[in-house]
Design an enzyme around this catalytic site. Sequence first.
Site, mmCIF file in Angstrom:
data_model
loop_
_atom_site.group_PDB
_atom_site.id
_atom_site.type_symbol
_atom_site.label_atom_id
_atom_site.label_comp_id
_atom_site.label_asym_id
_atom_site.label_seq_id
_atom_site.Cartn_x
_atom_site.Cartn_y
_atom_site.Cartn_z
ATOM 1 N N SER A 24 0.829 -1.204 0.000
ATOM 2 C CA SER A 24 0.000 0.000 0.000
ATOM 3 C C SER A 24 0.867 1.261 0.000
ATOM 4 C CB SER A 24 -0.927 -0.007 1.214
ATOM 5 O OG SER A 24 -0.182 -0.192 2.402
ATOM 6 N N CYS A 25 2.155 1.119 0.295
ATOM 7 C CA CYS A 25 3.067 2.266 0.295
ATOM 8 C C CYS A 25 3.297 2.779 -1.122
ATOM 9 C CB CYS A 25 4.423 1.883 0.889
ATOM 10 S SG CYS A 25 4.362 1.303 2.583
ATOM 11 N N ILE A 26 3.834 4.007 -1.214
ATOM 12 C CA ILE A 26 4.115 4.615 -2.518
ATOM 13 C C ILE A 26 5.574 5.044 -2.595
ATOM 14 C CG2 ILE A 26 3.540 6.521 -4.081
ATOM 15 C CD1 ILE A 26 0.818 6.001 -3.621
ATOM 16 N N VAL A 43 6.529 6.515 0.996
ATOM 17 C CA VAL A 43 5.381 7.016 1.753
ATOM 18 C C VAL A 43 4.523 5.852 2.256
ATOM 19 C CG1 VAL A 43 3.254 8.377 1.593
ATOM 20 C CG2 VAL A 43 5.340 9.177 0.455
ATOM 21 N N GLY A 88 0.858 1.934 -3.953
ATOM 22 C CA GLY A 88 -0.542 2.187 -3.591
ATOM 23 C C GLY A 88 -1.480 1.042 -3.928
#
Lengths: 169, 206
Positions: A24-26, A43, A88
Amino acid sequence: MVGMGEIKISRMPEDVLTALGLGSCIGVCVYDPICRIAGMAHVVLPSHVQNTGDLPGKFATTAIPALLESMRRCGAKTGNLRVAIAGGAQIFAFAGASAQLDIGKRNATAVQEMLAKNNLPIHAQDVGGNMGRTVQLYSNDGRVSIKTIGQGVKELVILGDAKCVHVNS
Amino acid sequence: MSGAYVPLDEVQKDVLREIANIGAGHSMRALSEMTNETFILSVPEISFRFLSDYPLGFGDFESLSTAIYMPVLGGAPGHTAYIFPYASSCKLAALLLGRDAKDVQTLEEMEFSALCEVGNIVISSFLNAISELTGISFHATPPAIAVDMTGAIISSILSITSQEDTHVLSVMTRLEDANNPLDGYFLYVPEPSALPVLFKSLGMEF
């Protein structure tokens, strides 16, 4: 290696900034093609509730300003900067889960909003879906490559390429 | 929102290790009954690390894993997941469906639902055991399954707990099958707010 919540900058041509196994991180990649400076933020969450401690890269709202500031401090010019984002994903899909739980999507939206707020167009993006990604940014030419389990390694964009144009306005 | 973690002292770590041990022991018994296999559990490993140091300790970030993940609500909220290397999850699915291990090289709909069901039973046993020990009631939620890079799986679970802290506490118990290479691990990540509840339920000050 850019760990969760970290921001790293490089001006060494042989360097490759890598965020391994983004769910889910970017991975936010910025590149100054003239000064050949590369920066990446990993992120983790869209916005902060309390202070960010010593990991400003953790939240989209604090990561983008901190990333830009670090780039400037290394000599990059804001007007030169080109941006690519990837990640994401929604790794776990719950039946009937609300959009609130889709952190990946919220991360992508928050990163896009923060970039827009800082007048930075996105030149390439690979966000959403349900697949984990490893993102690499090559310091010498701004190449962004993405590795997934299903599709192997593919090139997203070369941010240092003169023909590189942004995808949004 | 659940605040930040308070670092644990050695006694508290021992207690947490014991809680995880009892929970994992019960869940392994459930898994053994379903598969007729014997599993060996490691001593639970407690990590309290800076977020950017994860998913260190979980092996190759880009290797393919299968994870059955269940967020836990109730008195002591947290996250639980069973994570297996992909090849192990194929073997487990074959066992559950009564098929020959070499006939299950990839996971399809049927295998996914079998693994999800097992995850549900096994994680529920873990929670029941902790609940009996502490008197805390937990609400199990429907599990979700994913096959992806290990790093993407772990980071997606950890990111949820990291809202207000730059550290994450995780408890990992490895399991080994005595006969088959069915190695995997059980991950338990208590939310910061769960720790005082857990310790106080056992009469400890926190």
